[in-house]
Design an enzyme around this catalytic site. Structure first.
Site, PDB file in Angstrom:
ATOM      1  N   GLU A  76      46.236  30.063  37.198  1.00 31.21           N
ATOM      2  CA  GLU A  76      47.681  30.183  37.332  1.00 31.21           C
ATOM      3  C   GLU A  76      48.116  31.601  37.705  1.00 31.21           C
ATOM      4  O   GLU A  76      48.984  31.799  38.553  1.00 31.21           O
ATOM      5  CB  GLU A  76      48.331  29.769  35.997  1.00 31.21           C
ATOM      6  CG  GLU A  76      49.841  29.711  36.018  1.00 31.21           C
ATOM      7  CD  GLU A  76      50.372  28.583  36.869  1.00 31.21           C
ATOM      8  OE1 GLU A  76      51.529  28.678  37.291  1.00 31.21           O
ATOM      9  OE2 GLU A  76      49.634  27.623  37.143  1.00 31.21           O
ATOM     10  N   ASP A  77      47.515  32.616  37.045  1.00 30.67           N
ATOM     11  CA  ASP A  77      48.037  33.986  37.147  1.00 30.67           C
ATOM     12  C   ASP A  77      47.204  34.936  38.011  1.00 30.67           C
ATOM     13  O   ASP A  77      47.582  36.091  38.194  1.00 30.67           O
ATOM     14  CB  ASP A  77      48.162  34.602  35.740  1.00 30.67           C
ATOM     15  CG  ASP A  77      49.164  33.845  34.877  1.00 30.67           C
ATOM     16  OD1 ASP A  77      50.017  33.157  35.453  1.00 30.67           O
ATOM     17  OD2 ASP A  77      49.084  33.934  33.642  1.00 30.67           O
TER      18      ASP A  77
END
Length: 710
Positions: A76-77
């Protein structure tokens, strides 16, 4: 600060060295991927995945879950892909990380629909691997512990979602250590002042109660020692939200809630549980009706224990829970205990049973998801389904079925199988016939009677309580309405084609294909359904079909809708409705009005409500009654009669003798002598009604009888 080496030391208690090494490798990978990223609190971002892994280590989760915890924000990051993770750590870990990553996309500022759709993703991820939700719960728990850096409004939003969804899921999976902490942290975020006051009051009360607690604990322990029974007595603390809910719901002051002393007795085996129960009942008198045996009949989340309430010294209530060490582990860790025992290489039946129940629950969620109309309806079903109070009933073969408090016969039928619920027509409870709306009680034996052609009833939605029954009924009714709308649309279109001396059966396939394109319809069934529901005009579609068939040059004018009547019988289903304003009966001259979304609404020809619709003749259809009608129809009568004792019984007997039913009856006093009776009956038709009115006229002192309309 907690480090990866501290975690590795803790994991040494239950994981082999090679698996601990894989967990450490995942940590170093995450540390590199999150390099330079910081949390709102200012700490390095990697402290979060390390803390999540530590929570899972407390539950003795397997090494793949711990690796997924380390890596759960990497996709996600950071720029790392799922494919790269699979190459580094294997496909199972990559799938877990991908599943948890999808869940983190729930953004709290979004509208309810977005949140609900993200929750659907969670169910799909859970269905592939139940560990996804355990990692997510640990992630949410650490986020709740570190809410301090967020704005108050954002704290409250996250806390409400945690309370409504995640805490309930933790409870449903039996992970009570996480559930209790999530509930208390959410309560403190939503109501900080109330939580602080209760916390201070609990600390003060504990000090005042300490001597009484020690005294009761010592007497319980002494009674076990006297009988040579192995067991450890420990005091049980109430958590903040539990105290607040009891004060609010039971309208009791704090002092009364804290007057109840709670203890837990942990022993070695099931036989000892029942022997200890006998000892404590001999020591203190039990409160009648407050004993529950969750060992013989476990809760849906696998929880097992004996619960009893006793009258202690000076009448103070004492709540005692008695369970084995394995049951204690299950009560705290729930489904996570499955991996605890798996890690110890012993497949414990309690943990295996809990895992099987959890998978069955997720399977039920998937079925609800398929039946739900949209994501908001689905999440409403899930919220209703999470952690209800339970009752236990039996099938005719003696199998135990678990249902929520207040469940009905219909709920039971759907819990057995969706097809049994859909085809249910009657039920026997303890061998006696009972209505389908009957609320069930623990210990009853149920037998469902089905019929192949039976269908769910819209009225069932008024009394069912389980999410599975509600979603299955809505799904069946939707498909039933769709099929009936297609049939009605076909009849209306054939009627509209009749003046052109053609029918659907006589037109070529190429005509339909061309007309569907021009009318922007996906299929012929969709077009027919749209007409049956009143969203399209049959004569417009007929005109288009005829024009296409004649190469756009056919210009014969469309005949009036009233030339040929549509035949109705009253048993068509959901897309032919009978107007409540005028209660049409077989034998009455009737007209149909096409209403958007409802289909054909049948009115008596003289109904006043039709006057404004006569300006739109294209939506009016001439109707005639079928010769073969076997349905009952409601009709309202107003009877002026002299007041006397036994009048209602007299009318009821007369109507029953005439082979009709009373649906509703009301009496208004006009003066001391006369009364007006408002009577709603179910009759076969106009002739049947005339026969009943004739009988009523034969009663003494009957004045005017009026058939009500509008």
């Amino acid at each position: 600060m907690f480090t990866i080496d501290d975690l590795a030391d803790r994991l040494g208690g239950y994981l082999p060295p090679d698996e601990i090494q894989q967990v450490k490798r995942a940590f170093y990978y995450a540390e590199q991927a999150h390099d330079g990223q910081r949390r709102r609190s200012g700490e390095p971002y990697v402290t979060h995945p390390l803390a999540v892994a530590n929570i899972l280590a407390n539950m003795h989760m397997d090494h793949q879950s711990l690796m997924a915890a380390m890596l759960h924000d990497v996709i996600e990051d950071t720029g790392v892909s799922k494919k790269a993770l699979a190459a580094q750590f294997g496909k199972p870990v990559a799938e877990l990380v991908d599943g948890v990553s999808k869940l983190t996309q729930i953004t709290f500022e979004d509208k309810a629909v977005a949140q609900a759709e993200n929750f659907q993703k969670m169910v799909l991820a859970m269905s592939r691997d139940i560990r996804v939700i355990i990692v997510k719960l640990a992630d949410r728990l650490h986020n709740m512990r570190t809410l301090g850096a967020l704005r108050p409004d954002k704290k409250r939003r996250i806390a409400r979602e945690t309370l409504e969804i995640y805490a309930r899921i933790a409870g449903r999976l039996g992970i009570n250590t996480i559930r209790v902490e999530l509930e208390d942290l959410s309560f403190q975020a939503i109501h900080p002042m109330r939580a602080e006051r209760i916390k201070r009051a609990v600390a003060s009360a504990r000090g005042n109660r300490r001597s009484a607690m020690r005294e009761i604990q010592a007497s319980l322990q002494q009674s076990l020692d006297d009988e040579a029974l192995q067991g450890t007595v420990i005091g049980r603390q109430k958590h903040l939200l539990s105290i607040y809910k009891k004060m609010r719901d039971q309208r009791k002051p704090f002092a009364e809630i804290m007057d109840v002393f709670g203890f837990r007795i942990i022993t070695e085996d099931v036989a000892s549980c029942y022997r200890i129960l006998g000892v404590v009942h001999n020591l203190y008198k039990p409160v009648p009706g407050r004993f529950k045996d969750y060992i013989a009949i476990p809760k849906a989340n696998g929880y097992q224990s004996l619960h009893t309430t006793l009258f202690g010294q000076r009448g103070m209530p004492i709540e005692v829970q008695i369970r084995t060490r394995e049951m204690e582990a299950m009560a705290n860790n729930g489904i996570a205990a499955h991996w605890l025992y798996k890690a110890g290489q012993t497949a414990h039946p309690i943990a295996e049973g809990s895992h099987a129940r959890a998978r069955a629950w997720v399977k039920g969620l998937l079925e609800m998801q398929r039946h739900a109309g949209d994501s908001l309806e689905f999440i409403e079903h899930v919220k209703n389904d999470l952690f209800p109070d339970d009752i236990y009933v039996f099938t005719p073969k003696g199998d135990i079925m678990e249902l929520p408090q207040g469940a009905t016969v219909i709920d039971f039928a759907y819990s057995v199988h969706t097809d049994i619920g859909n085809n249910c027509i009657a039920c026997r409870i303890d061998r006696h016939l009972a209505p389908l709306s009957t609320r069930l009680e623990s210990g009853q034996t149920l037998e469902i009677i089905t019929a192949p052609g039976a269908r769910p009833n819209l009225a069932w939605l008024n009394f069912v309580t389980t999410a599975k029954a509600r979603s299955a009924i809505r799904h069946a009714l939707k498909h039933q309405q769709q099929a009936e709308a297609i049939m009605l649309g076909r009849r209306l279109l054939n009627k509209a084609l009749a003046p052109f001396e053609t029918s659907l059966e006589e037109l070529d396939e190429s005509v339909f294909e061309q007309a569907l394109k021009e009318l922007d319809a996906s299929s012929m069934d969709a077009l027919l359904e749209s007409m049956g529901l009143g969203n399209r005009m049959a004569h417009v579609v007929a005109r288009r079909l005829v024009d296409v068939a004649h190469g756009e040059s056919f210009d014969k004018t469309l005949a009036d809708n009233s030339d040929k009547a549509v035949v109705i019988s009253g048993g068509e289903g959901m897309v032919i409705n009978f107007a409540r304003c005028c209660h049409p009966l077989p034998g009455d001259p009737v007209v149909g009005h096409l209403s958007v979304g409802k289909g054909l609404v049948v009115h008596r020809s003289e109904c006043k409500n039709l006057s404004e619709r006569k300006n739109d003749p294209e939506k009016l259809f001439a109707l005639e009654w079928s010769e073969n009608i076997d349905e009952d129809f409601p009709v309202a009568l107003r009877i002026e009669i002299e007041s006397r004792r036994g009048l209602v019984a007299e009318l009821a007997g007369l109507v029953t003798d005439a082979d009709a039913n009373i649906e509703r009856i009301g009496i208004e006093e006009r003066d001391a002598r006369l009364s007006t009776v408002n009577l709603t009956l179910s009759v076969k038709g106009r002739v049947h009604l005339a026969r009943i009115i004739k009988r009523i006229r034969n009663l003494p002192n009957v004045g005017k009888i009026t058939r009500m309309a509008n």
